[in-house]
Design an enzyme around this catalytic site. Structure first.
Site, mmCIF file in Angstrom:
data_model
loop_
_atom_site.group_PDB
_atom_site.id
_atom_site.type_symbol
_atom_site.label_atom_id
_atom_site.label_comp_id
_atom_site.label_asym_id
_atom_site.label_seq_id
_atom_site.Cartn_x
_atom_site.Cartn_y
_atom_site.Cartn_z
ATOM 1 N NE ARG A 50 -10.254 2.921 -5.680
ATOM 2 C CZ ARG A 50 -11.098 2.222 -6.434
ATOM 3 N NH1 ARG A 50 -10.637 1.374 -7.323
ATOM 4 N NH2 ARG A 50 -12.401 2.378 -6.284
ATOM 5 C CG ASP A 52 -11.643 3.530 0.718
ATOM 6 O OD1 ASP A 52 -11.610 3.359 -0.517
ATOM 7 O OD2 ASP A 52 -11.212 2.696 1.528
ATOM 8 C CE1 TYR A 112 -4.036 7.018 3.012
ATOM 9 C CE2 TYR A 112 -2.137 5.644 2.486
ATOM 10 C CZ TYR A 112 -3.336 6.227 2.118
ATOM 11 O OH TYR A 112 -3.842 6.029 0.856
ATOM 12 N NE ARG A 197 -11.739 3.263 7.069
ATOM 13 C CZ ARG A 197 -12.830 3.189 6.284
ATOM 14 N NH1 ARG A 197 -12.697 3.381 4.971
ATOM 15 N NH2 ARG A 197 -13.999 2.929 6.815
#
Length: 248
Positions: A50, A52, A112, A197
């Site tokens: 998932r 964000d 990522y 993050r």
């Protein structure tokens, strides 16, 4: 029933993340609607993870089941489904998999990238984070490499996420300098909510001299989110690769 994997990419700027939620537009909602209209049956996808609000994906996988359909018709549906999707979501592949294949649980790794630029550029708006100020990239790279020596990343996770474990195996974490910016790449078997993050935010603290690389192990070992850096904006984060043992 037959199970299919669908590969897609999306610009997440307009969406409240991947997963369907009430009173908010999401990528999954748009995809499920397009698939249901095209195949004329209720289709519910399950994603590889998932993302964000505002996070992008250049590669994302989901699985879904169809009944009473020939395999070749499903595989050839890309053009029709793309015509039903908004322009910021694109399907690139649909293929049949085993009935028990799972987009989330059967992934071997996820990668990522986080994009950061240091000079104002209107063409990077919502696609990269503008950070003003000098950064010590050598120190940041040193600290990033340390991540591979740890497994419990509770300090980088949102609280109350209902995960059974905060353990992850990071196999890559490095920086690439670009013309006017940086790209941080990280690969692991799994990621926690907000983890990337928060990691980048902590490495920024290293880069601007607020902390040293030598202080990073203590932050991780504390398992305390308040000891790590702030989460950087979502606009620079991209899910770029998901690998499976049965997908080429």
């Amino acid at each position: 029933m037959q199970r299919f994997f669908i590969e897609l990419s999306y610009n997440g700027t307009a969406y409240h993340g991947w997963q369907i939620q009430p009173n908010a537009l999401t990528v999954q909602e748009c995809l499920d609607k397009a698939l249901s209209v095209y195949f004329r049956q209720v289709v519910q996808t399950l994603g590889c993870g998932r993302t964000d609000t505002g996070v992008h994906a250049t590669q994302f996988f989901a699985h879904f089941d169809l009944q009473d359909i020939e395999t070749h018709r499903a595989v050839a549906a890309i053009g029709g489904i793309n015509a039903l999707l908004p322009y910021d979501i694109a399907v690139s592949r649909i293929f049949k998999v085993a009935d028990d294949a799972h987009a989330r649980f059967h992934a071997d790794s996820r990668s990522y990238k986080y994009y950061l630029h240091q000079h104002k550029d209107p063409f990077k708006l919502d696609r990269s984070w503008l950070y003003k100020g000098p950064l010590n990239v050598v120190a940041m790279a040193e600290a990033a490499d340390m991540l591979k020596s740890f497994t419990d990343f509770s300090c980088f996770s949102k609280s109350n996420t209902q995960t059974l474990t905060n353990n992850c195996k990071i196999t890559r974490a490095d920086f690439e300098e670009t013309d006017g910016g940086l790209i941080f790449t990280i690969q692991a078997d799994r990621f926690l909510r907000n983890m990337v993050r928060a990691i980048v935010g902590t490495l920024i603290r290293v880069g601007n001299g607020e902390i040293t690389p030598a202080q990073l192990p203590a932050i991780i070992e504390s398992k305390n989110r308040s000891n790590a850096g702030q989460s950087v904006p979502a606009c620079g984060l991209y899910l770029v690769e998901v690998t499976y043992p049965f997908v080429n």
